[in-house]
Design a protein around this motif. Structure first.
Motif, mmCIF file in Angstrom:
data_model
loop_
_atom_site.group_PDB
_atom_site.id
_atom_site.type_symbol
_atom_site.label_atom_id
_atom_site.label_comp_id
_atom_site.label_asym_id
_atom_site.label_seq_id
_atom_site.Cartn_x
_atom_site.Cartn_y
_atom_site.Cartn_z
ATOM 1 N N ASP B 90 0.854 -1.177 0.000
ATOM 2 C CA ASP B 90 0.000 0.000 0.000
ATOM 3 C C ASP B 90 0.897 1.236 0.000
ATOM 4 O OD1 ASP B 90 -1.579 2.173 0.573
ATOM 5 O OD2 ASP B 90 -2.946 1.023 1.842
ATOM 6 N N ALA B 92 0.427 4.597 -0.451
ATOM 7 C CA ALA B 92 0.122 5.799 0.335
ATOM 8 C C ALA B 92 0.475 5.560 1.792
ATOM 9 C CB ALA B 92 -1.356 6.137 0.186
ATOM 10 N N ALA B 93 0.030 4.416 2.300
ATOM 11 C CA ALA B 93 0.280 4.124 3.707
ATOM 12 C C ALA B 93 1.768 3.929 3.964
ATOM 13 C CB ALA B 93 -0.498 2.879 4.119
ATOM 14 N N THR B 94 2.443 3.301 3.004
ATOM 15 C CA THR B 94 3.870 3.062 3.180
ATOM 16 C C THR B 94 4.633 4.370 3.273
ATOM 17 O OG1 THR B 94 3.724 1.004 1.959
ATOM 18 C CG2 THR B 94 5.896 1.991 2.130
ATOM 19 N N LEU B 95 4.290 5.286 2.379
ATOM 20 C CA LEU B 95 5.003 6.558 2.368
ATOM 21 C C LEU B 95 4.699 7.353 3.631
ATOM 22 C CD1 LEU B 95 4.685 7.574 -1.363
ATOM 23 C CD2 LEU B 95 6.693 6.767 -0.136
ATOM 24 N N GLN B 96 3.467 7.245 4.071
ATOM 25 C CA GLN B 96 3.082 7.995 5.248
ATOM 26 C C GLN B 96 3.757 7.435 6.503
ATOM 27 O OE1 GLN B 96 -1.152 8.237 5.840
ATOM 28 N NE2 GLN B 96 -0.907 10.447 5.978
ATOM 29 N N ALA B 97 3.779 6.100 6.572
ATOM 30 C CA ALA B 97 4.299 5.484 7.783
ATOM 31 C C ALA B 97 5.819 5.381 7.769
ATOM 32 C CB ALA B 97 3.680 4.103 7.964
ATOM 33 N N GLY B 98 6.399 5.431 6.561
ATOM 34 C CA GLY B 98 7.839 5.287 6.488
ATOM 35 C C GLY B 98 8.293 3.860 6.674
ATOM 36 N N ALA B 411 10.879 15.071 5.495
ATOM 37 C CA ALA B 411 9.698 14.225 5.327
ATOM 38 C C ALA B 411 10.055 12.817 5.784
ATOM 39 C CB ALA B 411 9.285 14.206 3.854
ATOM 40 N N ARG B 412 9.043 11.975 5.893
ATOM 41 C CA ARG B 412 9.309 10.629 6.402
ATOM 42 C C ARG B 412 10.235 9.850 5.469
ATOM 43 N NH1 ARG B 412 4.391 10.216 9.096
ATOM 44 N NH2 ARG B 412 4.827 10.106 11.331
#
Lengths: 347, 617
Positions: B90, B92-98, B411-412
C-alpha cells in the motif's frame, strides 16, 4: 487452518504418485512435470507431499534450510559460522513444499532488499525469497506453462546451478537453492519452452479415470474430506505414515544400491534407439531405476525397474516429430517393447 | 419453496410451448440464484451466459437480494493489475508510515462473499488463471513487492459472459471451477418476472436455515452414482463438475427443508452443473433422434397416479434407476447450440477430448511487467514505486541528517530523482498464422494429404517461434473454423487429422471468412499472416450456388476486398500443374505465390516459413 488432502487417499494416478516419490527419494533425478486433464488431482498430490516426506535436519534458525552435516554449499550465514569454527545446532523440520503462485514478483522469488529494515533503519539487508525457502525441498509451480517468461528464465538458471545469485539493489548475495521443481499444467493452454522442459527429470501425462467406480470413489473421498477434514485426515493418518516409513527405509537402501552394467547398457541402448539428445536421459534413467528398486525393496537394480521408469524419464526428451501422429509416450513404449521383449523371448 | 417447484414441474408437461420452456428456464434460474446464495464459495460460482440487458439485471438483482447483507461483494474490472487483484504494497500508507504497509487485493477482500467478473470472455488468461488458483486454494498467496502472506479468500465468482455472438468463451481454466452454468439467452423480459418482495423474504429465511444445514444432508450411493454416471456419459471428465453437482444437490435438499438428497435434487444438479458442459452425447443414444422427451418427474416424489402418455418408451417403468432419469434430464438441458455442435462432431466421427476444448486463453495480452530499470519520469512511463523506494531506502538516514543540517524538517521518506525506477513492460505482439485449407474435391484429395504434411511442418515452425496458429477449412457448404487461435501443437494436430475432404470449392466464402478472422485478430493487436492452400479453382459462388464462371468472379472480387483490407497472405498452389488460376488469385489477393512442389513438404515448409517471416516482420 486449511488442510491438505492426504496423499494416500488419492484414488488411482499411480504414475503421478510414483514419480513424486522417486523424485523425493533421489532429488538428483530432477523435477517432475505433470501435464494433463483438469481436475485429476495434480495440485492435490503435490500439496499432500509435505505430510509423507521424512523430516530433514536443518541448521537452527537458518532461512535456507542448510544441512548441518553437509560440506560445501551453505548459505552465507552458515558458511561464516562454520568458518568461525562454531558448532551449528541442528533441528528437525518437515521438508519444505513451496508454492510459486502466478503473479509472484521477481523480488519475492529470488529475494530482495528488506524494505522495512532499509526504510526504518537504513540497513542494507537481504530478505530471502521463495527460492531460499524451497532449498532442500520442493518448489511447485501450478500452471507452469503460463508462468511469465522472465520468471521461467530465472528458474531455468537456478534449477541448473543449484545456486541463487542475487545482484540487485546494491546487494550481492549467493545462496544454495537446490529443490525439486514440480510443475503442472494443461497442455491445451500452451506448451513449455524446451529449455524448461529439459529441466524436468520425469514427466507424465495424467488422464481422468474412465472407470466409473473409480470416478465415484474420487468424488466420495473428496466430499468426505471437504465435509469433515479432521476425521478424514485421522482415517488416513496411518496410511500416510506407512508411505513415510517406506520412504525412509528406501532412502537407506538407496545408498547401497549399485546399478549393474547390464542395466546401464540397456539404458544406453534405449536412449540410442529413441535418439534422445545428450547424456541426461541415460543418467536420469539410471537414477530413476535405482530409486524405483529402492522403493520396491529390491536387492539389486534390474531391467524390470528400468522398464517401469523409462516412459516417464524419456517421454519429454524425444525429438518432436510433427508428422508422427502418435504421442511420445507411445513411442517410448514401443521402443521398450521392441528392445526388451524380444530379448525376453530369445532368452 | 413451492413456487419454484411449480415452475420446475412444468417441464414435465407434454407438448410444451417455447413459452413454457422459457418459463421453465427462468424458474430454474431463480432456483439457481437461491442455491448460490446459500454458500457461493462451495459452488465456485456461476458462469452466466447472457447479453447485458433487463433479464440479466433482474437475475443479478435477485442474487443480490438473496445474499446476506454482511457478505462482501467485489467487482473485478477487465484489466485489473496484480497488485489490486492479489494484493501488494500500500503505497500511500507506506510513504506515510515510512515502513512497508501491505494492502489486501480484491480477492482477499471478497472473502466470504462474491466476486463479479464483468465481460468474462475478455478477461486475459493471466487473470483467469490467478482467479482459478485462488478458487482452488481458498486463499490468496501473496508473494509480491516484498510482502508475503496467505490470506483467506473463499468466494463465489459471478462470471458475466457475453460471448454469445460467436466470440470465444471465457478461459476454460476458470469456467471449469464455476459450478453453476446458466444461460439466459433468448429469454424475454416479459417472461422473466421476479417474485414479490414478501415471497423473497420467505426465500431469505429458507436460505439462512439451509446455510447451516446443507453440509449435513445425506446423499446416498445411488444419488452419487447417478451424478457421476451422468457426467461420465456426457463426457464431462473433470471431477470438479460432479463435486459441484453433489454440493448443489445437497443445497437443494436443504432449501426444500428435507434431510436427504432425492432424485429431484440430482436432476436439478445435472441440469445446472453437468449438462451445459457436455462434450458428447451418451453412446447408446447416438442413433436416436435428439433427446426430445422432457424428463419425467422423479418417481419417489410422484405417486403413479399421474397418467403417463402411453406412447412413451416402454422402458420407462417407475423403478427405472435414478441414474437414467438424471441422465435424461441432463440431456434435455443441453443447450440447443451445443447439441448441434456435438451432433456435428459425432457425424464427422471425431471425438473431442478434455473439457470444453473450444475454450482457449483469450488473445488479448497487455504488456506484462518485466522488471524495472533506472529512468526518469517522462510521460508514458510508469514509475515502479516499490523499486524506487528500495533504491531510496538505504540513503534515508544520511538524507535525513543532511536535511536536518540544512535546517529543514525532513519528510518521512526522502526520495530524489535519481532513485526513480520505471517499470519495463514486455509487450509481445503475437504472431498468428492462419491456415486456410482447401479441402474440396477439386483440390484433389490426393494432394490434401500433402498439404496437411506441409501444414504440420509449418506448425512445428510456429511452435519454435511461439506463434499461435488457427486453422480454417473450406469445402461444400462453406468455410469452417476448425481451430481457433491456439499455441497448442497438440490441438492443431488433432484438428488437422480430423479434416475431411471432398465437395465443392466455395472460394469466395473462404476468403471472406479468412478476412473476417484476420480483421478480428488484427483488432486485438496481433500480427496475422494468412496461408491459403488451394488450387485456386472455385466452383461455388458467394451464395453457395454451383457455376464456375460466377464462382471465380466472386472469388476474385473477395480477393480484391481482402487485399484492400490489408490482409497479409501467402497462397500455396496445390494443383498438380501450377496454373493460371492460382497465380491470378494470388495477384488479386496481393499474396506471395508458392506452388507446392511435388516431393518434399520440408522444402515447402521452409519456403513458406521464409515468406511468413518476411510478411510478419
Amino acid at each position: 487452518m486449511t488442510y491438505a488432502f492426504p496423499f494416500s487417499a488419492i484414488v488411482g494416478q499411480d504414475d503421478m504418485k510414483q514419480a513424486l516419490l522417486l523424485a523425493a527419494l533421489d532429488p538428483s533425478i530432477g523435477g517432475v512435470l505433470v501435464l494433463g486433464d483438469r481436475g485429476t488431482g495434480k495440485s492435490t498430490a503435490v500439496r499432500a507431499l509435505a505430510a509423507i516426506l521424512p523430516p530433514i535436519k536443518v541448521v537452527q534458525g537458518c532461512t535456507y534450510n542448510c544441512d548441518p552435516t553437509a560440506k560445501g554449499v551453505a548459505c552465507p550465514a552458515c558458511a561464516a559460522a562454520a568458518a568461525g569454527g562454531s558448532k551449528l545446532k541442528s533441528v528437525e523440520k518437515p521438508v519444505p513444499v513451496v508454492d510459486l503462485p502466478l503473479g509472484a514478483t521477481e523480488d519475492r522469488v529470488v529475494g530482495a532488499l528488506d524494505l522495512e529494515r532499509a526504510l526504518t533503519a537504513g540497513e542494507k539487508a537481504f530478505e530471502p525469497g521463495l527460492l531460499a525457502r524451497a532449498n532442500r525441498g520442493f518448489l511447485y509451480v501450478d500452471e507452469v506453462n503460463l508462468l511469465e517468461d522472465h520468471l521461467v528464465d530465472l528458474l531455468i538458471d537456478v534449477a541448473a546451478s543449484g545456486q541463487n545469485v542475487v545482484e540487485r539493489e546494491g546487494l550481492s548475495i549467493r545462496h544454495p537453492a537446490r529443490f525439486v521443481l514440480v510443475g503442472s499444467g494443461n497442455p491445451e493452454e500452451g506448451e513449455l519452452r524446451p529449455q524448461l522442459l529439459d529441466r524436468f527429470g520425469l514427466s507424465l501425462d495424467v488422464r481422468t479415470p474412465t472407470d466409473l467406480a473409480q470416478r465415484i470413489e474420487v468424488i466420495k473421498r473428496r466430499d468426505a474430506f471437504e465435509r469433515d477434514p479432521q476425521t478424514f485426515m485421522a482415517a488416513w493418518k496411518d496410511a500416510d505414515a506407512a508411505i513415510c516409513d517406506g520412504l525412509a527405509k528406501a532412502r537407506k537402501r538407496l545408498e547401497k544400491l549399485e546399478v549393474p552394467d547390464v542395466v546401464l547398457e540397456a539404458a544406453a541402448r534405449l536412449c540410442t534407439r529413441l535418439g534422445t539428445d545428450g547424456l541426461r536421459g541415460e543418467l536420469t534413467l539410471m537414477r530413476a531405476a535405482r530409486a524405483r528398486a529402492a522403493l520396491d525393496g529390491a536387492r539389486s537394480v534390474t531391467v524390470k525397474h528400468l522398464r517401469a521408469v523409462a516412459p516417464m524419464v524419456l517421454r519429454h526428451r524425444l525429438r518432436r516429430d510433427p508428422l508422427d501422429e502418435t504421442g511420445s509416450g507411445v513411442r517410448v513404449e514401443r521402443a521398450i517393447a521392441e528392445l526388451f521383449d524380444r530379448e525376453v523371448a530369445a532368452s | 419453496m413451492t413456487p419454484l417447484a411449480d415452475a420446475d414441474s412444468s417441464a414435465g408437461l407434454p407438448g410444451e410451448t417455447s413459452e413454457s420452456r422459457a418459463a421453465e428456464l427462468w424458474g430454474r434460474a431463480l432456483h439457481a440464484a437461491a442455491l448460490l446464495a446459500i454458500e457461493p464459495a462451495a459452488l465456485g460460482g456461476v458462469w452466466l451466459r447472457a447479453a447485458a440487458g433487463p433479464v440479466r439485471e433482474r437475475w443479478l438483482a435477485l442474487l443480490e437480494t438473496l445474499l446476506p447483507v454482511d457478505r462482501p461483494r467485489r467487482r473485478i474490472p477487465l484489466n485489473i493489475p496484480d497488485e489490486r487483484l492479489l494484493g501488494g504494497l500500500d503505497l500511500a500508507a507506506t510513504l506515510q508510515a515510512g515502513r512497508p504497509v501491505a494492502q489486501r487485493g480484491v480477492l482477499a477482500e471478497a472473502d466470504g462473499g462474491v466476486v463479479t467478473l464483468a465481460m468474462a470472455e475478455r478477461v486475459p488468461a493471466a487473470t483467469a488463471t490467478r482467479l482459478a488458483q485462488v478458487l482452488d486454494r481458498g486463499e490468496v498467496q501473496v508473494a509480491r513487492d516484498g510482502i508475503e502472506a496467505h490470506l483467506s479468500a473463499r468466494f463465489g465468482v459471478i462470471a458475466l459472459d457475453e460471448s454469445g455472438n460467436g466470440d470465444e468463451p471465457p478461459a476454460s481454466v476458470l469456467t471449469e471451477r464455476l459450478g453453476v452454468v446458466l444461460s439466459l439467452e433468448g429469454l424475454l423480459p416479459s417472461t422473466c418476472t421476479l417474485p414479490p418482495l414478501e415471497e423473497l423474504r420467505g426465500w431469505q429465511r429458507d436460505i439462512v436455515s439451509a446455510r447451516t444445514r446443507w453440509r449435513h444432508m445425506h446423499a446416498d450411493d445411488e444419488a452419487l452414482q447417478a451424478l457421476v454416471a451422468t457426467a461420465a456419459a456426457l463426457g464431462v471428465d473433470s471431477p470438479r463438475a460432479s463435486l459441484a453437482a453433489l454440493n448443489l444437490a445437497r443445497m437443494a435438499a436443504a432449501l426444500d427443508g428435507r434431510d436427504a438428497v432425492d432424485g429431484e435434487d440430482c436432476t436439478l444438479a445435472a441440469r445446472l452443473v453437468i449438462a451445459p458442459r457436455a462434450t458428447r452425447l451418451p453412446p447408446q443414444h447416438t442413433d436416436e433422434s435428439p433427446p426430445e422427451p422432457p424428463p419425467e418427474p422423479p418417481q419417489d416424489q410422484d405417486p403413479p397416479s399421474e397418467p403417463d402418455p402411453p406412447d412413451n418408451d416402454a422402458e420407462q417403468l417407475p423403478d427405472k434407476p435414478l441414474e437414467d432419469t438424471v441422465l435424461e434430464a441432463a440431456q434435455a438441458a443441453i443447450p440447443a447450440g451445443l447439441l448441434a455442435m456435438l451432433q456435428a462432431s459425432l457425424a464427422l466421427g471425431r471425438t473431442r477430448s478434455g473439457g470444453k476444448s473450444g475454450a482457449t486463453q483469450t488473445n488479448y495480452r497487455r504488456g506484462r511487467p518485466a522488471g524495472s530499470r533506472r529512468g526518469s519520469l517522462r510521460p508514458g512511463v510508469r514509475l515502479n514505486v516499490i523499486d524506487t523506494l528500495r533504491n531510496a531506502a538505504p540513503w534515508q538516514p544520511l538524507r535525513r541528517r543532511e536535511a536536518m543540517a540544512s535546517g529543514r524538517s525532513p519528510a518521512r521518506v526522502l526520495i530524489r530523482a535519481d532513485d526513480f525506477q520505471v517499470t519495463r513492460y514486455q509487450q509481445r505482439s503475437e504472431t498468428t498464422t492462419l491456415f486456410v485449407v482447401d479441402a474440396s474435391g477439386s483440390a484433389a484429395l490426393h494432394r490434401l494429404a500433402e498439404a496437411k504434411g506441409a501444414v504440420e511442418l509449418l506448425l512445428a515452425d510456429c511452435y519454435v517461434r511461439r506463434d499461435r496458429v488457427a486453422l480454417m477449412a473450406f469445402r461444400g457448404a462453406g468455410c469452417e473454423l476448425m481451430l481457433p487461435p491456439t499455441r497448442s501443437l497438440t490441438r492443431a494436430k488433432r484438428a488437422l487429422a480430423g479434416l475431411p475432404g471432398g465437395g465443392g470449392t466455395p472460394m469466395a466464402s473462404a476468403i471472406e471468412a479468412a478476412q473476417q478472422l484476420y480483421e478480428r485478430l488484427s483488432r486485438k493487436g496481433d500480427s496475422v499472416v494468412v496461408v491459403l492452400l488451394t488450387d485456386g479453382r472455385a466452383n461455388l459462388d458467394r451464395n453457395g450456388r454451383p457455376g464456375r464462371a460466377q464462382a471465380e468472379e466472386d472469388a476474385l472480387a473477395a480477393a480484391r476486398r481482402a487485399r484492400v483490407s490489408g490482409m497479409a497472405c501467402v497462397l500455396v498452389d496445390t494443383s498438380s500443374q501450377p496454373a493460371a488460376h492460382g497465380q491470378r488469385l494470388a495477384a488479386e489477393l496481393g499474396a506471395l505465390y508458392q506452388p507446392l512442389p511435388y516431393a518434399d513438404p520440408r522444402a515447402l515448409s521452409a519456403r513458406i516459413g521464409a515468406s511468413v517471416a518476411a510478411l510478419a516482420g
